[in-house]
Design an enzyme around this catalytic site. Structure first.
Site, PDB file in Angstrom:
ATOM      1  N   ARG A  61      34.666  50.329  66.794  1.00 18.97           N
ATOM      2  CA  ARG A  61      35.100  49.923  68.143  1.00 18.97           C
ATOM      3  C   ARG A  61      34.471  48.584  68.534  1.00 18.97           C
ATOM      4  NH1 ARG A  61      34.149  54.586  72.208  1.00 18.97           N
ATOM      5  NH2 ARG A  61      35.402  53.215  73.509  1.00 18.97           N
ATOM      6  N   ASN A  96      34.648  51.688  81.260  1.00 21.00           N
ATOM      7  CA  ASN A  96      34.954  51.133  79.942  1.00 21.00           C
ATOM      8  C   ASN A  96      33.724  50.493  79.322  1.00 21.00           C
ATOM      9  OD1 ASN A  96      37.494  51.949  80.540  1.00 21.00           O
ATOM     10  ND2 ASN A  96      38.275  49.920  81.066  1.00 21.00           N
ATOM     11  N   HIS A 113      29.194  53.567  81.970  1.00 20.80           N
ATOM     12  CA  HIS A 113      29.110  54.296  80.697  1.00 20.80           C
ATOM     13  C   HIS A 113      28.527  53.445  79.561  1.00 20.80           C
ATOM     14  CE1 HIS A 113      32.380  57.451  81.982  1.00 20.80           C
ATOM     15  NE2 HIS A 113      31.224  57.612  82.598  1.00 20.80           N
ATOM     16  N   CYS A 121      16.634  50.785  71.662  1.00 23.87           N
ATOM     17  CA  CYS A 121      15.717  51.432  70.732  1.00 23.87           C
ATOM     18  C   CYS A 121      15.135  52.661  71.423  1.00 23.87           C
ATOM     19  CB  CYS A 121      14.604  50.468  70.338  1.00 23.87           C
ATOM     20  SG  CYS A 121      13.358  51.253  69.299  1.00 23.87           S
ATOM     21  N   THR A 181      42.543  55.579  85.100  1.00 25.08           N
ATOM     22  CA  THR A 181      41.614  56.639  84.663  1.00 25.08           C
ATOM     23  C   THR A 181      42.254  57.990  84.904  1.00 25.08           C
ATOM     24  OG1 THR A 181      39.398  57.600  84.907  1.00 25.08           O
ATOM     25  CG2 THR A 181      40.281  56.464  86.836  1.00 25.08           C
ATOM     26  N   SER A 182      42.022  58.910  83.967  1.00 24.09           N
ATOM     27  CA  SER A 182      42.693  60.218  84.033  1.00 24.09           C
ATOM     28  C   SER A 182      42.072  61.122  85.090  1.00 24.09           C
ATOM     29  CB  SER A 182      42.632  60.901  82.669  1.00 24.09           C
ATOM     30  OG  SER A 182      41.282  60.984  82.250  1.00 24.09           O
ATOM     31  N   LEU A 205      49.871  55.137  85.020  1.00 26.36           N
ATOM     32  CA  LEU A 205      51.231  55.302  84.498  1.00 26.36           C
ATOM     33  C   LEU A 205      51.874  56.558  85.061  1.00 26.36           C
ATOM     34  CD1 LEU A 205      50.836  54.518  80.681  1.00 26.36           C
ATOM     35  CD2 LEU A 205      51.734  53.033  82.493  1.00 26.36           C
ATOM     36  N   GLN A 206      51.032  57.480  85.495  1.00 19.78           N
ATOM     37  CA  GLN A 206      51.540  58.774  85.956  1.00 19.78           C
ATOM     38  C   GLN A 206      50.586  59.368  86.987  1.00 19.78           C
ATOM     39  OE1 GLN A 206      51.395  60.251  82.025  1.00 19.78           O
ATOM     40  NE2 GLN A 206      49.270  60.863  82.170  1.00 19.78           N
TER      41      GLN A 206
END
Ligand code: APR
Length: 240
Positions: A61, A96, A113, A121, A181-182, A205-206
């Protein structure tokens, strides 16, 4: 509601804002959690069991962030414009771990996050910028201990960063905007409820699990919805 120029705007972003930059979200059909088990790659226990597997996941990533095709998209850029041109304060809180907000020029930004291009370390607690691969063989550049470095990512079961500052901002903002975000991961999933004094807009989107906590919904890709919303805010046309 009509916003005043001095109003404080808080924005929460999730994986959906970076989807149009080519970064996979977590819970879509082709999302990262379809291919990887959360408990293996995103928990402290998983890291203790198999650190090389965890390093391989985050190395991949981290490398992706350096691909030429991965660039901030119009949604990231519009948020930067808002920060630069809105007379009041603007704070972005992101879940993110990519660096697309800062690459777009955002300055007031909290990574709750963690960040893919940082490590720390576990022995000497030093936090470092890191753009290459990490392995169990890597020595800490600060204390020299081998096998003590980990990605600076907040894993499941760990406390997100900057929570005091985030909670203070949520309690006093006048506008709260959630993007991509869900609403399935806490504490971020509760932010709209915490900011109950604010006008709350969700872009996705939904519909999501937490859509009921918002006053307004913009259904569509962030890359087109967010520039329109920001333009309206900056033109003070924002009457709802
Ligand atoms: N524009 C707007 N929304 C989008 C877009 C887009 N182009 N593409 C996807 N979305 C929406 C999806 O509909 C979904 O609701 O983005 C959301 C992404 O949800 P998740 O994959 O669950 O990502 P996120 O909410 O950021 O996850 C939260 O969970 O796995 C952990 O730590 C990880 O920070 C992450 C946290």
């Amino acid at each position: 509601m009509k916003l005043k120029p001095t109003d404080f705007i808080v924005i929460l972003t999730g994986a959906g804002i970076s989807a149009e930059s080519g970064i996979r979200t977590f819970r879509a059909q082709d999302g990262l959690w379809e291919e990887h088990r959360i408990e293996d790659v995103a928990t402290p226990e998983g890291f203790m069991r198999n650190p090389e597997l965890v390093h391989a996941f985050y190395n991949q990533r981290r490398r992706q962030l350096q691909e030429a095709s991965v660039m901030p998209n119009p949604a990231h850029l519009a948020l930067t414009r808002l920060e630069q041109q809105w007379p009041g304060d603007v704070l972005i809180i992101t879940q993110n771990v990519d660096n697309l907000h800062e690459r777009a020029g955002s300055q007031k930004l909290l990574h709750m996050h963690g960040e893919l291009n940082k490590i720390f370390c576990q022995f000497c607690k030093t936090r470092l910028i890191w753009n290459t691969d990490l392995s169990t063989e890597t020595a800490c550049p600060h204390c020299g201990n081998v096998g003590m470095l980990r990605p600076d990512i907040v894993w499941f079961g760990e406390t997100p960063y900057h929570m005091d500052e985030i909670l203070r901002a949520l309690a006093v903002c006048q506008l709260f905007i959630s993007i991509g975000t869900s609403g399935l991961v806490y504490p971020a999933a509760k932010f709209a409820q915490i900011a109950s004094q604010a006008y709350r807009i969700e872009t996705n989107l939904q519909e999501t699990e937490i859509s009921g906590s918002f006053n307004k919904h913009l259904i569509g890709p962030a890359g087109s919805e967010i520039p329109k919303l920001i333009e309206a805010l900056l033109a003070r046309e924002f009457l709802v």
